[in-house]
Design an enzyme around this catalytic site. Structure first.
Site, PDB file in Angstrom:
ATOM      1  N   GLY A  94       0.819  -1.205   0.000  1.00  0.00           N
ATOM      2  CA  GLY A  94       0.000   0.000   0.000  1.00  0.00           C
ATOM      3  C   GLY A  94       0.849   1.249   0.000  1.00  0.00           C
ATOM      4  O   GLY A  94       2.074   1.215   0.175  1.00  0.00           O
ATOM      5  N   LYS A 117       4.176  12.361  -3.197  1.00  0.00           N
ATOM      6  CA  LYS A 117       5.090  11.414  -2.557  1.00  0.00           C
ATOM      7  C   LYS A 117       5.793  12.117  -1.403  1.00  0.00           C
ATOM      8  O   LYS A 117       6.432  13.146  -1.598  1.00  0.00           O
ATOM      9  CB  LYS A 117       6.128  10.901  -3.555  1.00  0.00           C
ATOM     10  N   GLY A 130       6.390   8.134   6.496  1.00  0.00           N
ATOM     11  CA  GLY A 130       5.585   8.682   5.404  1.00  0.00           C
ATOM     12  C   GLY A 130       6.198   9.884   4.717  1.00  0.00           C
ATOM     13  O   GLY A 130       5.553  10.520   3.880  1.00  0.00           O
ATOM     14  N   ASP A 256       4.711  -4.749  -7.348  1.00  0.00           N
ATOM     15  CA  ASP A 256       4.013  -3.494  -7.066  1.00  0.00           C
ATOM     16  C   ASP A 256       4.595  -2.342  -7.863  1.00  0.00           C
ATOM     17  O   ASP A 256       4.040  -1.236  -7.849  1.00  0.00           O
ATOM     18  CB  ASP A 256       4.055  -3.173  -5.566  1.00  0.00           C
TER      19      ASP A 256
END
Length: 491
Positions: A94, A117, A130, A256
């Site tokens: 994810g 991003k 993050g 991914d």
């Protein structure tokens, strides 16, 4: 916080079709605001093509959007759920440090994802913060724009903004947020997630959405999901061939990181090969060479097989029949890849038409290049302009014999020598983003806030087939002190 007038003036024109999929595929959340965002670099040409006003986008209000401090009117921010095989091992993944703002509808009616991003933690961040560092975000900007210049399908970089907050990786570095533009962020891993954790209805909804978004020409096919698989295979066979033809090494070809749209995505430990060697690996974590240059075509087939496995319930109600259909589709990949690669290599050598011995001629040249450590890009550039100055390769009897065969092959075709030269000029780039030049640009930008080095590099890379005089310096090989080169999973 939104300001409808400001977003209208900017040119944002969002739709959110992905957000209309079943909610298992995403989590809605806003980016986490940052302290003091500042524009680092803005891709004005790309912005204009998206229908955005550069002046407003570069203003304080525009930077607030690009940093994640302001949600533009019409956006529905979300983090996407997906899974993936990472170096062969399956994981739930994810968007751990990415948030999709929505889909911009361009003046030409095209639909593209606008993704941030580095905008903060999401439910998929696992133990990460993050956030992203300035160096890796600028690196993605440079390489993705270089790929665009090389006419290779790729995500694009709209902007990089600094956050005013440091991030800690191996060492402290300035934080940044990159705005990525993509045909979509649908991945092989998205389908793996649906097959493992979603229902059959979820899987079908995802497949139907992908067909509508990327393969609208596939309508009332007898087996539209098999046609979807075949369509993805065709795009990936073409894409990987383009990578090989310019010596690009992705470095982290996890499932991914393979898109359904056929775009190159995720510029982490990627780099371009200097001396030709199929075993070339740049990534510091790829100790086994799984994603080496020469392995990329095979890894693409492996990834596509994982997509086929995920689609089995949709291909046929009988599992045995579904497997047979999937195997047939995957079996066609190598023929498609080889056809694309051969066509590209013929063009690099100025060859029109097809002869049975062409592949042998090509492979003999590559074998000599490997034996003598010849630079991949500059060898083809030298052949294009008949400047055979690398004595290690061009001064050998082996090359003299090969050159005779090559010239004989060119002499058998109807096209004039000038046409062959033009074909070679348009197929062999004068420049690639040489690793030492990229590092030079990043060092100046990150350490000294000097973006002039990066801007000059971007300008040269924007037209790699121009073969202009100013590109000469950027074709030079790195000094021995900078070899071997290693990259890291920073993005």
């Amino acid at each position: 916080m939104t300001d409808k007038h400001a977003e209208t003036v900017t040119g944002w024109n969002f739709d959110n079709s992905y957000a209309r999929l079943p909610e298992t595929f995403f989590t809605r959340l806003n980016p986490t605001p940052v302290a003091s965002p500042q524009m680092a670099i803005l891709n004005e040409g790309l912005a204009e093509s998206l229908g955005l006003n550069n002046q407003v986008l570069g203003s304080e209000e525009g930077v607030e959007v690009l940093a994640g401090n302001r949600v533009p009117e019409g956006a529905l921010p979300l983090a996407q759920a997906y899974a993936g095989h990472q170096f062969g091992y399956f994981n739930m993944l994810g968007d751990g440090r990415a948030i999709l703002l929505g889909e911009q509808i361009t003046p030409r009616g095209e639909r593209v994802d606008i993704q941030l991003k580095g905008p903060g933690r999401t439910p998929y961040s696992r133990r990460g913060d993050g956030r992203a560092g300035l160096g890796p975000m600028l690196r993605e900007y440079i390489i993705s724009e270089a790929m665009h210049g090389l006419r290779i399908p790729t995500t694009r970089s709209l902007a990089v903004v600094t956050t005013g907050q440091a991030v800690i990786r191996e060492e402290e570095q300035p934080g940044a947020v990159l705005t990525r533009v993509a045909a979509s962020h649908l991945r092989v891993g998205t389908f793996q997630y649906a097959a493992r954790w979603g229902s059959l209805d979820d899987l079908r909804a995802l497949a139907d959405y992908t067909l509508q978004r990327h393969f609208p020409e596939i309508g009332a096919e007898e087996n539209r999901y098999l046609a979807l698989l075949q369509g993805v295979i065709q795009r990936q066979a073409a894409l990987i061939a383009k990578w090989q033809l310019v010596g690009f090494i992705h470095g982290v070809m996890n499932t991914d990181n393979m898109t359904l749209s056929g775009e190159t995505i995720d510029y982490g430990p990627c780099a371009f090969m200097d001396a030709y060697d199929p075993a070339t690996v740049f990534s510091s974590i790829d100790s086994s060479g799984r994603y080496a240059y020469g392995n990329q075509p095979n890894i693409a087939a492996w990834n596509l097989a994982r997509l086929a496995e995920s689609l089995l319930p949709l291909l046929h109600p009988d599992e045995e029949q579904a497997i047979k259909q999937a195997e047939g589709a995957i079996a066609g990949y190598f023929e498609l890849y080889n056809r694309n690669w051969l066509a590209g290599m013929r063009a690099k050598l100025g060859i029109f038409g097809e002869e049975q011995e062409d592949q042998t001629l090509i492979e003999e040249l590559l074998g000599m290049m490997q034996k003598y450590g010849a630079d991949y890009t500059n060898t083809f550039r030298a052949l294009t302009f008949d400047k055979l100055e690398d004595e290690n390769l061009f001064g050998t009897p082996e090359f003299a014999r090969w050159q005779e065969l090559w010239q004989a092959r060119l002499g058998r075709q109807q096209e004039a020598p000038a046409s062959s030269r033009q074909l070679m000029r348009s197929s062999n780039p004068a420049v690639i983003p040489r690793n030492h030049r990229v590092e030079e640009a990043l060092e100046a930008a990150v350490s000294r806030e000097d973006y002039s080095v990066m801007n000059r590099l971007l300008n040269v890379l924007s037209s790699p087939y121009a073969h202009s005089p100013e590109q000469g310096d950027y074709a030079a090989l790195p000094p021995e002190s900078l070899r071997p080169y290693q990259t890291y999973c920073g993005t």
